[in-house]
Design an enzyme around this catalytic site. Structure first.
Site, PDB file in Angstrom:
ATOM      1  CE  LYS A 186      13.029  -2.940  -0.328  1.00 24.39           C
ATOM      2  NZ  LYS A 186      11.768  -3.506  -1.479  1.00 24.39           N
ATOM      3  CB  SER A 213       8.131  -1.818  -0.732  1.00 26.95           C
ATOM      4  OG  SER A 213       9.485  -2.382  -1.244  1.00 26.95           O
ATOM      5  CB  SER A 223      10.219  -5.795  -1.748  1.00 31.19           C
ATOM      6  OG  SER A 223      10.911  -5.087  -2.958  1.00 31.19           O
TER       7      SER A 223
END
Length: 388
Positions: A66, A123, A63
């Site tokens: 991101k 997230s 993640s």
């Protein structure tokens, strides 16, 4: 004569081997991030790398992808193409994302600001795709934009396949590249107003209220940490790109491939401890400070302001401050109009004792339009009258 020649060649070989060792000696002697596959410690404004471990090894970023998603979102807001209070309608595709999510429903409308919070704090994969679709029409188009941005940032070991970090064949990055993306994102000062939040709520007061809690626990437990993004998949293990500020000095750390959250957080904390215990910075110019005013006859405004793209600092070991610091300004001689706000038109170089410490882009403070014929005529006549 032959003996002297052999001796000379031998010395050259020895120095060619020893010199890079000396250059990396400090870095190699640091015993940091032992439990990480890859790691990086960088100062934000100067870009100085204080520590690195396998920093160019291609690994799944999970993640932490991101960070690039948020960078493009912040760019669009800065350009005026996206408003924080704009309501975004959630597609079925976005609502169907697995993994970390904030359980957006197809057809639901949510503000850009709340979607940013959902990405930065919890997230949310669904929120990431919703923002990607709003900006580029589809996630794939947005991913193309992400990869274009990676090229613009001169990242040689990064390839994106989605906007979320969900496992995807051929998606990879490095500790070095993640640090560079984080550095770019942190140019938008208000990003940390989101990434520093430990807990918040979506749809507060409604039946479908949702609790957002930060996946980066160091925001709460390490003084000065105000971001940036965690990551985890079974392949990537535990990852974290973090940032912390203390005494006006901001550090960026990246940890990839730790076996547990505890090991990931420990590696991050010890890198930050080392940086804040051993280094200091000195501010030379503020972000956006006017460095030079340049006359431009053909511009709508005859004089344009040249400013720094970001803070200009020096960083040094506490016991070894720099002396004889000098700055050098280079402005492009052939500026073609129009110029867009933020467009680079020069470079500010900082040196100490003839050693180059940093280079900072110089940009225009606002859009610069070409002068109309009437404006040029008036300006020419005015200059002629002054000459008399």
């Amino acid at each position: 004569m032959r003996t002297i020649l052999y001796l000379f060649i031998s010395l050259l070989l020895i120095f060619s081997i020893i010199t890079p060792v000396f250059a990396q000696e400090e870095n190699q002697s640091l015993e940091l991030a032992a439990d990480a596959k890859s790691a990086m410690l960088m100062e934000q404004d100067t870009g100085k790398i204080i520590f690195e471990k396998n920093a160019n090894e291609k690994l799944p970023p999970a993640s932490m992808v991101k960070i690039m998603t948020l960078l493009i979102v912040m760019e669009e807001i800065d350009k005026g193409n996206l408003k924080k209070n704009e309501m975004v309608r959630i597609s079925e595709n976005a609502s169907s994302m697995g993994g970390s999510q904030v359980f957006l429903e197809a057809g639901e409308e949510m503000s850009v600001e709340d979607l940013i919070k959902s990405v930065a704090i919890a997230s949310g994969n669904d929120a990431s795709v919703a923002l990607a679709e709003r900006i580029s029409g589809s996630e794939q188009n947005f991913v193309n934009r992400m990869n274009e941005k990676a090229i613009e940032l001169q990242l040689k070991n990064t390839q994106f396949k989605n906007a979320t970090g969900l496992p995807a064949k051929g998606q990879y990055s490095t500790a070095h590249d993640m640090a560079i993306i984080a550095k770019a994102l942190l140019q938008y000062d208000d990003i940390t107003t989101y990434t520093s939040i430990y807990e918040d709520y979506l749809r507060k007061g409604k039946k479908n209220e949702f609790w957002l809690v930060n996946t980066n626990k160091l925001v709460r437990f390490y003084p000065g940490v105000d971001g940036l993004k965690t990551g985890y998949t079974s392949e990537a293990k535990y990852c974290l790109t973090a940032t912390a500020k203390k005494n006006d000095m901001r550090m960026i750390t990246v940890v990839m491939g730790a076996d547990t959250v505890k090991k990931r957080n420990h590696a991050t904390s010890e890198m930050l401890d080392y940086a804040f215990n051993h280094y200091e910075t000195e501010q030379l110019f503020d972000k956006g400070e006017v460095i030079k005013t340049v006359p431009l006859l053909k511009a709508e405004k005859e004089h344009i302001q040249i400013v720094t793209e970001h803070n200009v600092r020096t960083i040094y070991k506490k016991e070894k401050p720099y002396e004889n610091i000098k700055t050098y300004i280079e402005i492009d001689q052939d500026l073609s109009l129009p110029l867009k706000k933020g467009e680079q038109v020069g470079v500010l170089t900082v040196k100490a004792n003839n050693q180059e410490l940093s280079k900072t882009p110089l940009i225009v403070a606002s859009d610069i339009k070409e002068a109309s014929f009437i404006t040029l005529l008036k300006r020419t006549l005015g200059n002629m009258s002054k000459a008399r």
